[in-house]
Design an enzyme around this catalytic site. Structure first.
Site: not given
Ligand code: EPZ
Length: 427
Positions: A22-23, A116, A121, A306, A400
């Protein structure tokens, strides 16, 4: 509302083929907007997040055709770069269209991503990086408006190795003027897969999978491309834990064992026997799992966040005391309350980031509700190992990210079914 009905106690036995990630598929679908020739994506999972993203592609003017696990995308017409709010609000990954649309159309309009269950996020890192590349971005009435008269390469150091921010900046940079350097970039396998796809349509990218990605922008990207999405390491990890919790013995096919190392290492420490050969990984569970002194989730190549909920479920029936620390998300703990309904002994620290677990000899079947994707997966695993019957409500969250998980588990011997009930979703 759809829910899973599970009778626990069956050992999971047999073989299972793992599908596409998915990711990895989600950012690649956004990248398909950049290709002005035909894109064919194979091994694309049939899950609701993908179907919703395909709907976004259709609504902005792409032509799509999704047969089995093969998706064809044509994005050679002028695109309307506004993401429909009612779809974007369902999933955060729609934010990845921001970079792709700015690169393709010079503008993007999307709803401000709501928080969420996992926490705020935020997308501040995405926005900061795009502004550094020459985008003008403002928020008005719950929408984000982005525009540029041409992106320019920039040197961007991410304060956190955000997966989404890395992907968004890659999508923007491949058509920017000059060179972009992304430092402290995310290193997940899904980033490498996105980079491989972008190279196939003509992008000039180096360093994906390391902390520094260097991109030299091109005026246009247009090559007929066929790309097979990598396997889903989280779906694979989830099934390994399911077998581990039920005293089972399974072999997963179509995987890359190297990408499963952090998870496999923990399962070995918990008493499982694992062996990998080519694209297969085999697991035999012990009579009872051993506790793990401490697991800390980290950005890749650390233990994946995850898989945190699934391991909390496994440690809830392991022999001894364990500690799990969630460092990536501030609120990835909705599974704790639900697991407690099944008799799990889990204490959560005030900051909701540390789980102190005392393994119970067994869990009891109960009616529980999924609050997010991996919470739902963890509850299914717990129900497979519990005594008696469980109901896991809000199956939509699980759908999802898992395509027909009930069929996969049933094929391994689980007593599980997906049923529709007149009751509204539990919020
Ligand atoms: C991706 O989410 C994945 N989703 C998530 O998978 C996964 O848990 C996550 O990466 C971490 O590996 C997809 O790829 C579609 P991040 P993403 O940006 O990109 C903070 C699942 O279960 N942050 O690495 O949203 C954020 O709030 C899902 O498959 C900021 O503060 O993750 C979070 O606490 C869940 N500002 C942390 O970083 C930003 O601009 C991780 O976020 C961006 C992120």
């Amino acid at each position: 509302m759809f829910q899973y009905r599970i009778r626990g106690g069956n050992r999971l036995l047999g073989e299972l083929k793992i599908g596409g990630a998915k990711n990895a598929a989600l950012p690649i679908l956004a990248a398909a907007c950049l290709n002005e020739s035909e894109t064919i994506i194979e091994n694309c999972p049939r899950i609701s997040d993908i179907l919703d993203t395909i709907e976004i592609l259709n609504r902005v003017g792409c032509e799509t055709e999704f047969e089995g696990n093969t998706l064809k995308v044509r994005a050679d017409r002028k695109l309307n770069c506004e993401i429909p709010a009612e779809i974007a609000e369902k999933m955060r990954s729609s934010v990845l269209f921001m970079g792709a649309f700015l690169a393709r159309c010079g503008r993007a309009i999307l709803p401000a991503p709501g928080g969420c269950n996992l926490g705020a996020r935020a997308i501040d890192l995405h926005i900061k990086g795009l502004i550094a590349m020459g985008a003008k971005i403002h928020e008005e009435n719950g929408k984000i408006f982005c525009e540029t008269d041409g992106l320019t390469g920039a040197k961007i150091k991410l304060s956190f190795a955000s997966v989404g921010a890395t992907e968004n900046l890659m999508l923007a940079a491949v058509r920017a003027r000059g060179e972009t350097i992304i430092e402290n970039a995310a290193r997940e396998p899904e980033i490498i897969d996105l980079s491989d796809f972008l190279k196939k349509i003509g992008a000039d990218i180096r360093g994906a999978g390391t902390g520094t990605i260097v991109i030299r922008g091109k005026k246009s990207l247009s090559k007929p491309v066929l790309h097979k999405v990598i396997f889903d390491r989280i779906v694979a990890g989830t099934h390994l834990v399911a077998a581990a919790m039920t005293g089972g013995e399974i072999c997963l096919k179509n995987v890359r064992p190297f990408d499963l190392m952090p998870v496999a290492g923990c399962l070995k420490e918990m008493g499982c026997f694992l062996r990998s050969e080519g694209g297969d990984i085999y697991l035999r569970a012990p009579e009872r799992l051993r506790a793990l002194p401490r697991i800390v989730t980290r950005v890749h190549p650390g233990f994946p966040t995850d898989m945190q909920a699934q391991f909390v479920a496994a440690l809830a029936i392991a022999e001894g005391k364990s500690e799990v620390v969630e460092t990536v998300f501030e609120n990835r703990c909705s599974h704790v309350g639900e697991l407690r309904k099944m008799g799990a002994n889990i204490r959560l620290t005030a900051d909701k980031r540390t789980f102190l677990i005392s393994g119970a000899a067994s869990l009891r079947g109960a009616t529980v509700a999924a609050h997010d994707l991996r919470c739902g997966a963890a509850l299914i695993l717990a129900a497979l190992a519990a005594d008696g019957e469980s109901i896991v409500q809000n199956a939509r969250f699980v759908e999802r990210g898992y395509s027909g998980i009930e069929n996969d588990l049933y094929s391994l011997g689980a007593d599980i079914s997906l049923e529709n009930t007149p009751v509204r979703d539990i919020i």
